[in-house]
Write a protein that holds these residues in place. Structure first.
Motif, PDB file in Angstrom:
ATOM      1  N   ILE A 229      47.781  47.412  29.925  1.00  0.00           N
ATOM      2  CA  ILE A 229      48.615  47.675  30.809  1.00  0.00           C
ATOM      3  C   ILE A 229      48.668  46.701  31.947  1.00  0.00           C
ATOM      4  N   PRO A 230      48.867  46.328  32.394  1.00  0.00           N
ATOM      5  CA  PRO A 230      49.265  44.753  34.045  1.00  0.00           C
ATOM      6  C   PRO A 230      48.666  45.318  35.030  1.00  0.00           C
ATOM      7  N   LEU A 231      47.448  44.634  35.070  1.00  0.00           N
ATOM      8  CA  LEU A 231      46.414  44.845  36.516  1.00  0.00           C
ATOM      9  C   LEU A 231      46.877  44.498  37.478  1.00  0.00           C
ATOM     10  N   ALA A 232      47.350  45.772  38.348  1.00  0.00           N
ATOM     11  CA  ALA A 232      47.774  44.551  39.746  1.00  0.00           C
ATOM     12  C   ALA A 232      46.160  44.295  40.965  1.00  0.00           C
ATOM     13  N   ALA A 233      46.347  43.545  41.777  1.00  0.00           N
ATOM     14  CA  ALA A 233      44.858  43.416  43.288  1.00  0.00           C
ATOM     15  C   ALA A 233      46.152  42.811  44.236  1.00  0.00           C
ATOM     16  N   GLY A 234      45.050  43.353  45.065  1.00  0.00           N
ATOM     17  CA  GLY A 234      45.518  42.399  46.901  1.00  0.00           C
ATOM     18  C   GLY A 234      45.467  42.727  47.352  1.00  0.00           C
ATOM     19  N   GLU A 235      45.847  43.982  48.419  1.00  0.00           N
ATOM     20  CA  GLU A 235      46.288  44.650  49.364  1.00  0.00           C
ATOM     21  C   GLU A 235      45.086  44.128  50.253  1.00  0.00           C
ATOM     22  N   ARG A 236      43.498  44.213  49.557  1.00  0.00           N
ATOM     23  CA  ARG A 236      41.790  44.308  50.141  1.00  0.00           C
ATOM     24  C   ARG A 236      42.115  42.606  50.325  1.00  0.00           C
ATOM     25  N   LEU A 237      42.484  41.511  49.792  1.00  0.00           N
ATOM     26  CA  LEU A 237      41.459  40.718  49.300  1.00  0.00           C
ATOM     27  C   LEU A 237      42.559  40.101  50.250  1.00  0.00           C
ATOM     28  N   TYR A 238      42.355  38.556  51.329  1.00  0.00           N
ATOM     29  CA  TYR A 238      42.945  38.056  52.314  1.00  0.00           C
ATOM     30  C   TYR A 238      43.061  36.570  52.377  1.00  0.00           C
ATOM     31  N   SER A 239      42.629  35.863  51.110  1.00  0.00           N
ATOM     32  CA  SER A 239      42.660  34.664  50.768  1.00  0.00           C
ATOM     33  C   SER A 239      42.962  34.146  49.627  1.00  0.00           C
ATOM     34  N   ARG A 240      43.649  32.948  49.561  1.00  0.00           N
ATOM     35  CA  ARG A 240      43.537  32.174  48.288  1.00  0.00           C
ATOM     36  C   ARG A 240      42.539  32.739  47.432  1.00  0.00           C
ATOM     37  N   THR A 241      41.478  31.980  48.274  1.00  0.00           N
ATOM     38  CA  THR A 241      39.451  32.150  47.861  1.00  0.00           C
ATOM     39  C   THR A 241      39.383  34.099  47.399  1.00  0.00           C
ATOM     40  N   ASP A 242      40.045  34.290  47.617  1.00  0.00           N
ATOM     41  CA  ASP A 242      39.583  35.928  47.492  1.00  0.00           C
ATOM     42  C   ASP A 242      40.517  36.216  46.309  1.00  0.00           C
ATOM     43  N   PHE A 243      41.805  35.693  46.345  1.00  0.00           N
ATOM     44  CA  PHE A 243      41.604  35.408  44.708  1.00  0.00           C
ATOM     45  C   PHE A 243      41.571  35.320  43.548  1.00  0.00           C
TER      46      PHE A 243
END
Length: 381
Positions: A229-243
């Motif tokens: 299953i493809p995993l998705a994330a990012g609504e509580r990440l705030y910058s390129r550094t976080d991602f």
């Protein structure tokens, strides 16, 4: 052209808008908010006002650099969200000044339409079935649902089975030619996530969103290796550094929220970073019309865009909804589950300023629910 005024508006159901005025008469709108902390972000926006008044609004990148790096303590959801809304408003001004939609300033459209999805609820399979059917009848080709309500750190076999049954009920309505996204919402422990992603594979979700809380990002690689299953994330990440660590861990879909992750400017860079890893972009947007308008401008200009969230009819919107603060709601008319490029300059919407000012008189004090387990201990919402 100079910035002469910055205002903020606390509007129901849980949003914060900002308005930037210039001496040329051009006005830009943005949506800087952390859901449940709107008043805190409002204060941060007005602190940033100090470095904007009297400045040229077209120097967007310079303003972004100063706002994010001009203080010794950087980052975090409050500052990043304050910057995000201001950044949206500055791009709105730039587009209106040049008589072009923002996506044209970002290099022009790379697609003719943007695919949208909607959220469905329902704690029982029957309620869920009705909710999914309504979205299908409205023309949407994809929906997203929460995997469960409150879940114990080590869930019972019944809780796991119930979660899977709800997903199966949604899939039965959607069929195999529409997509189902499943949101773990960070409320699932690593132990439960391992079991759930395996059990949900036959349902074939387009992605599983926020499978773990951001603090457990170091465990994402292990989880990604265990599932197709493809995993998705990012609504509580705030910058390129976080991602970057999440992408290195193998997530397939990044979900920057353009009202949290530094606005249009930083979200474009996050999308470019994701492209290096072969990942796609599905901007997070359970918010208001300005946030959605900003997302669409990025969507049309981003090669690795996947699908766009929108909040029309979402359960948060009990007192006001997505279209209530627009002069012309037709700009968000879905056709076969897609939106066409907005033609108007800037963000492509006209905010109903009178309605916004009236709503601000009432304001709101929306807060995230506090959940507890059966033993009284804190539970992730």
């Amino acid at each position: 052209m100079k910035i002469t005024k910055l205002e903020t508006f606390l509007v129901a159901p849980r949003w914060l808008f900002c308005r930037i005025e210039t001496d040329s008469g051009i006005v830009g709108w943005g949506e800087p908010v952390v859901e449940g902390r709107a008043e805190t972000v409002r204060a941060a926006v007005h602190e940033l006002e100090e470095v904007l008044l009297g400045q040229d609004p077209l120097r967007i990148e310079d303003h972004w650099q100063v706002m994010t790096k001009g203080t010794f303590y950087r980052g975090g959801p409050v500052l990043a969200s304050a910057v995000a809304g201001i950044d949206q408003a500055l791009w709105d001004i730039a587009g209106k000044h040049r008589g072009a939609p923002v996506h044209e300033l970002l290099g022009g459209p790379v697609r003719d339409q943007v695919r949208m999805y909607g959220w469905v609820g329902g704690d029982s399979p029957s309620e869920l079935t009705e909710g999914v059917q309504r979205q299908v009848d409205a023309g949407l080709t994809a929906v997203k649902m929460n995997v469960s309500g409150r879940m114990a750190p080590i869930a019972s076999p019944k809780d796991i089975a119930d979660a899977v049954a709800r997903a199966e009920a949604a899939r039965a309505v959607l069929g195999d030619d529409r997509d189902l996204a499943i949101d773990f919402h960070g409320r699932v422990s690593m132990a439960n996530a391992r079991r759930l992603v395996k059990a949900l594979e036959p349902v074939a979700p387009i992605f599983v969103e926020e499978p773990l809380v951001p603090e457990h990002g170091h465990l994402l690689a292990d989880l990604a290796a265990q599932t197709s299953i493809p995993l998705a994330a990012g609504e509580r990440l705030y910058s390129r550094t976080d991602f970057l660590p999440a992408l290195q861990a193998g997530i397939a879909v990044v979900q920057p929220d353009l009202s949290h992750a530094g606005g249009i400017s930083e979200s474009r860079r996050i999308a470019a970073l994701a492209e290096v890893f072969g990942a796609h972009v599905a901007p997070h947007c359970p918010l208001g019309p300005i946030a959605l308008a900003a997302c669409l401008q990025v969507d049309f200009a981003t090669p690795n865009f996947l699908i766009q969230e929108q909040s029309l009819g979402i359960h948060y919107n009990t007192t006001s909804d997505l279209l209530d603060y627009l002069v012309d709601p037709a700009v968000f008319d879905f056709r076969d589950g897609h939106l066409r490029p907005p033609a108007a300059p800037g963000l492509g919407i006209e905010v109903d300023e009178a309605a916004v000012r009236e709503a601000d008189k009432r304001g709101h004090s929306w807060r995230s629910p506090i959940w507890r387990h059966a033993d009284g201990s804190f539970a992730e919402w």
